[in-house]
Design a protein around this motif. Structure first.
Motif, PDB file in Angstrom:
ATOM      1  N   THR A 132       0.851  -1.225  -0.018  1.00  0.00           N
ATOM      2  CA  THR A 132       0.058  -0.052   0.066  1.00  0.00           C
ATOM      3  C   THR A 132       0.849   1.245  -0.001  1.00  0.00           C
ATOM      4  O   THR A 132       0.011   2.270   0.009  1.00  0.00           O
ATOM      5  N   SER A 133       2.186   1.149  -0.110  1.00  0.00           N
ATOM      6  CA  SER A 133       2.889   2.389  -0.026  1.00  0.00           C
ATOM      7  C   SER A 133       3.294   3.044  -1.266  1.00  0.00           C
ATOM      8  O   SER A 133       3.218   2.059  -2.363  1.00  0.00           O
ATOM      9  N   VAL A 141       9.613  10.710 -10.433  1.00  0.00           N
ATOM     10  CA  VAL A 141       8.512   9.504 -10.779  1.00  0.00           C
ATOM     11  C   VAL A 141       8.164   8.576  -9.624  1.00  0.00           C
ATOM     12  O   VAL A 141       9.302   8.052  -9.301  1.00  0.00           O
ATOM     13  N   SER A 142       7.079   8.286  -9.549  1.00  0.00           N
ATOM     14  CA  SER A 142       6.712   7.353  -8.398  1.00  0.00           C
ATOM     15  C   SER A 142       5.415   6.640  -8.842  1.00  0.00           C
ATOM     16  O   SER A 142       4.810   6.865  -9.610  1.00  0.00           O
ATOM     17  N   ALA A 143       5.423   5.229  -8.216  1.00  0.00           N
ATOM     18  CA  ALA A 143       4.404   4.403  -8.399  1.00  0.00           C
ATOM     19  C   ALA A 143       3.597   4.031  -7.246  1.00  0.00           C
ATOM     20  O   ALA A 143       4.156   3.856  -6.120  1.00  0.00           O
ATOM     21  N   THR A 144       2.293   3.747  -7.457  1.00  0.00           N
ATOM     22  CA  THR A 144       1.260   3.256  -6.323  1.00  0.00           C
ATOM     23  C   THR A 144       0.634   2.133  -6.393  1.00  0.00           C
ATOM     24  O   THR A 144      -0.019   2.147  -7.813  1.00  0.00           O
ATOM     25  N   ILE A 145       0.382   1.325  -5.799  1.00  0.00           N
ATOM     26  CA  ILE A 145      -0.685  -0.044  -6.249  1.00  0.00           C
ATOM     27  C   ILE A 145      -1.806   0.266  -5.210  1.00  0.00           C
ATOM     28  O   ILE A 145      -1.920   0.285  -4.122  1.00  0.00           O
ATOM     29  N   PHE A 168      -5.414  -5.524  -9.757  1.00  0.00           N
ATOM     30  CA  PHE A 168      -5.055  -4.564  -9.102  1.00  0.00           C
ATOM     31  C   PHE A 168      -4.719  -3.222 -10.150  1.00  0.00           C
ATOM     32  O   PHE A 168      -4.367  -3.461 -11.216  1.00  0.00           O
ATOM     33  N   LYS A 169      -4.554  -1.995  -9.750  1.00  0.00           N
ATOM     34  CA  LYS A 169      -4.101  -0.891 -10.463  1.00  0.00           C
ATOM     35  C   LYS A 169      -2.711  -0.423 -10.111  1.00  0.00           C
ATOM     36  O   LYS A 169      -2.473  -0.087  -8.875  1.00  0.00           O
ATOM     37  N   VAL A 170      -2.101  -0.135 -10.990  1.00  0.00           N
ATOM     38  CA  VAL A 170      -0.804   0.660 -10.698  1.00  0.00           C
ATOM     39  C   VAL A 170      -0.731   2.157 -11.461  1.00  0.00           C
ATOM     40  O   VAL A 170      -0.993   2.344 -12.624  1.00  0.00           O
ATOM     41  N   THR A 171      -0.675   2.845 -10.427  1.00  0.00           N
ATOM     42  CA  THR A 171      -0.644   4.434 -10.938  1.00  0.00           C
ATOM     43  C   THR A 171       0.651   5.013 -10.911  1.00  0.00           C
ATOM     44  O   THR A 171       1.424   4.929  -9.801  1.00  0.00           O
ATOM     45  N   ALA A 248      10.817  -1.451  -9.196  1.00  0.00           N
ATOM     46  CA  ALA A 248      10.295  -1.091  -8.053  1.00  0.00           C
ATOM     47  C   ALA A 248       9.661  -2.303  -7.398  1.00  0.00           C
ATOM     48  O   ALA A 248       8.844  -3.055  -8.430  1.00  0.00           O
ATOM     49  N   THR A 249       9.491  -2.612  -6.254  1.00  0.00           N
ATOM     50  CA  THR A 249       9.133  -3.937  -5.764  1.00  0.00           C
ATOM     51  C   THR A 249       8.139  -3.490  -4.768  1.00  0.00           C
ATOM     52  O   THR A 249       8.427  -2.723  -3.684  1.00  0.00           O
ATOM     53  N   PHE A 250       6.894  -4.207  -4.572  1.00  0.00           N
ATOM     54  CA  PHE A 250       5.871  -4.040  -3.434  1.00  0.00           C
ATOM     55  C   PHE A 250       5.727  -5.433  -3.144  1.00  0.00           C
ATOM     56  O   PHE A 250       5.385  -6.297  -3.931  1.00  0.00           O
ATOM     57  N   ALA A 251       5.667  -5.640  -1.818  1.00  0.00           N
ATOM     58  CA  ALA A 251       5.683  -6.881  -1.202  1.00  0.00           C
ATOM     59  C   ALA A 251       4.569  -6.828  -0.101  1.00  0.00           C
ATOM     60  O   ALA A 251       4.441  -5.866   0.888  1.00  0.00           O
ATOM     61  N   GLY A 252       3.964  -7.856   0.291  1.00  0.00           N
ATOM     62  CA  GLY A 252       2.804  -8.079   1.239  1.00  0.00           C
ATOM     63  C   GLY A 252       1.797  -9.227   1.052  1.00  0.00           C
ATOM     64  O   GLY A 252       2.185 -10.313   0.283  1.00  0.00           O
ATOM     65  N   THR A 253       0.826  -9.068   1.599  1.00  0.00           N
ATOM     66  CA  THR A 253      -0.497 -10.307   1.430  1.00  0.00           C
ATOM     67  C   THR A 253      -1.415  -9.612   0.797  1.00  0.00           C
ATOM     68  O   THR A 253      -1.979  -8.417   0.794  1.00  0.00           O
TER      69      THR A 253
END
Length: 256
Positions: A132-133, A141-145, A168-171, A248-253
């Protein structure tokens, strides 16, 4: 009676009277002595007081003196005193906070390198953040899930298999002074301890990234990947903007 016999009788009566008087006197003297002895005998006085003669005299009671306070020796708690409460344990020291993630690796320097040389250089991967970060991809440049849900994946392309999936959406935000190309951006997923790659599916309702994003604007894409229900406690989403930029890596459940 003859005068001689009368004289004999008188003599016998006189001796009898004298003997009786002497016996009486002796008896009187014995009684006096007996009374005197009883008067001097403490046992006799005890008998007169209602105690049988010969009974042991009772010693007078001794008046109680002032009570002596008991001296109590304090007992130190320890292993030899089972009744003592155990000493309180010292609070455990707080665990060391996790070390902050180091800086992201530098972008790949492509200047002066041939395609063969660039092919031997592994693309760097940035430190993972929570699902969620927001993650900085490169300067400006940044990305959000966002909008991650569990769905039933739809298979329409070659090799796709329908089944449980996540959508999911990647913005991507372009906070630079130039347009940001997104036509080469790639999104993929891995899951489990062995980082098993997930298969991308055709639905439901995917959205491709726009070809580019204007300065100060953002662009988004919606993606669907097949992820088993029992493997969603460890999911990683990778956003690869371009070959020169760390992934860029996003990790979690993920939701089940």
């Amino acid at each position: 009676m003859s005068p001689s016999r009368m004289a004999g009788d008188k003599g016998r009566r006189g001796r009898f009277v004298a003997t009786s008087i002497g016996v009486s006197a002796l008896l009187a003297l014995g009684c006096v002595a007996l009374v005197s002895g009883l008067a001097g005998d403490p046992r006799a006085s005890g008998a007169q007081a209602g105690r049988p003669a010969g009974a042991a005299a009772i010693a007078p009671a001794t008046a109680p003196g002032p009570a002596t306070p008991d001296v109590v020796t304090p007992t130190e708690p320890g292993p030899t005193n089972p009744g003592a409460a155990p000493p309180a344990e010292s609070p455990a020291a707080p665990a060391d906070p996790p070390a902050p993630a180091g800086p992201d690796p530098a972008p790949v320097d492509r200047k002066g390198k041939s395609d063969q040389e660039l092919a031997t250089i592994a693309q760097p991967v940035a430190a993972a953040v929570d699902l969620t970060s927001r993650k900085a991809v490169r300067g400006g440049v940044s990305a959000t899930i966002t909008e991650m849900t569990a769905v039933q994946g739809v298979a329409a392309g070659i090799g796709e298999v329908a089944g449980p999936a996540i959508r999911f959406k990647v913005t991507v935000l372009n906070d630079t002074a130039a347009a940001l190309p997104l036509d080469r951006a790639v999104v993929d997923i891995s899951y489990g301890d062995d980082e098993q790659p997930a298969s991308q599916l055709s639905g439901p309702d995917p959205t491709a990234f726009p070809a580019s994003v204007a300065p100060g604007e953002s662009g988004a894409g919606v993606f669907i990947f097949a992820v088993p229900l029992d493997a969603r406690d460890k999911v990683e989403i990778h956003f690869n903007l371009e070959a020169e930029t760390p992934i860029a890596t996003f990790a979690g459940t993920a939701p089940a």
